[in-house]
Design a protein around this motif. Structure first.
Motif, PDB file in Angstrom:
ATOM      1  N   ASN A  16      38.515  40.696  36.248  1.00 23.26           N
ATOM      2  CA  ASN A  16      37.851  41.736  35.466  1.00 23.26           C
ATOM      3  C   ASN A  16      36.761  42.416  36.292  1.00 23.26           C
ATOM      4  N   SER A  17      36.319  43.560  35.828  1.00 21.05           N
ATOM      5  CA  SER A  17      35.236  44.305  36.509  1.00 21.05           C
ATOM      6  C   SER A  17      35.516  44.423  37.998  1.00 21.05           C
ATOM      7  N   LEU A  18      36.708  44.840  38.319  1.00 25.40           N
ATOM      8  CA  LEU A  18      37.111  44.908  39.725  1.00 25.40           C
ATOM      9  C   LEU A  18      36.305  45.939  40.491  1.00 25.40           C
ATOM     10  N   LYS A  19      36.072  45.621  41.754  1.00 26.44           N
ATOM     11  CA  LYS A  19      35.305  46.473  42.650  1.00 26.44           C
ATOM     12  C   LYS A  19      36.178  46.860  43.843  1.00 26.44           C
ATOM     13  N   PRO A  20      35.871  47.972  44.498  1.00 29.64           N
ATOM     14  CA  PRO A  20      36.648  48.344  45.693  1.00 29.64           C
ATOM     15  C   PRO A  20      36.678  47.241  46.746  1.00 29.64           C
ATOM     16  N   GLU A  21      35.626  46.465  46.854  1.00 27.49           N
ATOM     17  CA  GLU A  21      35.600  45.395  47.845  1.00 27.49           C
ATOM     18  C   GLU A  21      36.498  44.212  47.478  1.00 27.49           C
ATOM     19  N   ASP A  22      37.098  44.240  46.295  1.00 25.86           N
ATOM     20  CA  ASP A  22      38.093  43.225  45.925  1.00 25.86           C
ATOM     21  C   ASP A  22      39.477  43.563  46.469  1.00 25.86           C
ATOM     22  N   THR A  23      39.624  44.733  47.055  1.00 29.44           N
ATOM     23  CA  THR A  23      40.914  45.141  47.613  1.00 29.44           C
ATOM     24  C   THR A  23      41.351  44.176  48.709  1.00 29.44           C
ATOM     25  N   ALA A  24      42.550  43.620  48.552  1.00 27.62           N
ATOM     26  CA  ALA A  24      43.071  42.628  49.491  1.00 27.62           C
ATOM     27  C   ALA A  24      44.462  42.208  49.053  1.00 27.62           C
ATOM     28  N   VAL A  25      45.121  41.457  49.904  1.00 26.01           N
ATOM     29  CA  VAL A  25      46.320  40.727  49.510  1.00 26.01           C
ATOM     30  C   VAL A  25      45.860  39.391  48.926  1.00 26.01           C
ATOM     31  N   TYR A  26      46.305  39.101  47.723  1.00 30.33           N
ATOM     32  CA  TYR A  26      45.916  37.867  47.051  1.00 30.33           C
ATOM     33  C   TYR A  26      47.055  36.866  47.164  1.00 30.33           C
ATOM     34  N   ILE A  27      46.688  35.671  47.595  1.00 29.71           N
ATOM     35  CA  ILE A  27      47.681  34.654  47.950  1.00 29.71           C
ATOM     36  C   ILE A  27      47.379  33.373  47.185  1.00 29.71           C
ATOM     37  N   CYS A  28      48.390  32.805  46.559  1.00 30.96           N
ATOM     38  CA  CYS A  28      48.167  31.515  45.907  1.00 30.96           C
ATOM     39  C   CYS A  28      48.634  30.397  46.832  1.00 30.96           C
ATOM     40  N   ALA A  29      48.084  29.214  46.606  1.00 34.15           N
ATOM     41  CA  ALA A  29      48.391  28.089  47.479  1.00 34.15           C
ATOM     42  C   ALA A  29      48.299  26.785  46.699  1.00 34.15           C
ATOM     43  N   ARG A  30      49.063  25.793  47.161  1.00 28.64           N
ATOM     44  CA  ARG A  30      49.029  24.465  46.553  1.00 28.64           C
ATOM     45  C   ARG A  30      48.316  23.505  47.479  1.00 28.64           C
ATOM     46  N   SER A  31      47.361  22.804  46.922  1.00 30.88           N
ATOM     47  CA  SER A  31      46.576  21.863  47.710  1.00 30.88           C
ATOM     48  C   SER A  31      47.363  20.585  47.999  1.00 30.88           C
TER      49      SER A  31
END
Length: 124
Positions: free
Chosen positions: A84-99
């Motif tokens: 929520n309340s996204l900002k331009p600096e949140d721009t990125a590739v978002y990657i999920c991962a398993r620990s």
């Protein structure tokens, strides 16, 4: 082998919201902690959020605290990231991962399996 597939990325205006999903293969999803990371062009991959196997514990990067929420549904083998309340600096590739461990974990090197990522672009 574990496969992670992210979805839900896209283009959104500043102040808007997105919900990312990460579907995992395999029967042991509920035994491990999960995390979200992001990588912007020219920058290193950075930790965003993590959740323990039973959802009891969550951690967030300071930059997203109060705006992002990580959750999981072990019955669906899926982890989510509500942004929520996204900002331009949140721009990125978002990657999920398993620990490799069952607890929520902020340490990148302890994540064993990674998805391909989904692009999030926030316009000003």
């Amino acid at each position: 082998q574990v496969h992670l597939v992210e979805s839900g990325g896209g283009l959104v205006q500043a102040g808007g919201s997105l919900r990312l999903s990460c579907a995992a293969s395999g029967r042991t999803f509920g035994d491990y902690g999960m995390g979200w990371f992001r990588q912007a062009p020219g920058k290193e991959r950075e930790f965003v959020a993590a959740i323990s196997w039973n959802s009891d514990t969550t951690y967030y990067a300071d930059s997203v605290k109060g705006r992002f929420t990580i959750s999981r549904d072990n019955a669906k083998n899926t982890v989510y990231l509500q942004m929520n309340s996204l900002k331009p600096e949140d721009t990125a590739v978002y990657i999920c991962a398993r620990s490799q461990i069952m607890w929520a974990d902020t340490t990148t090197r302890r994540y064993e399996y990674w998805g391909q990522g989904t692009q999030v672009t926030v316009s000003s």
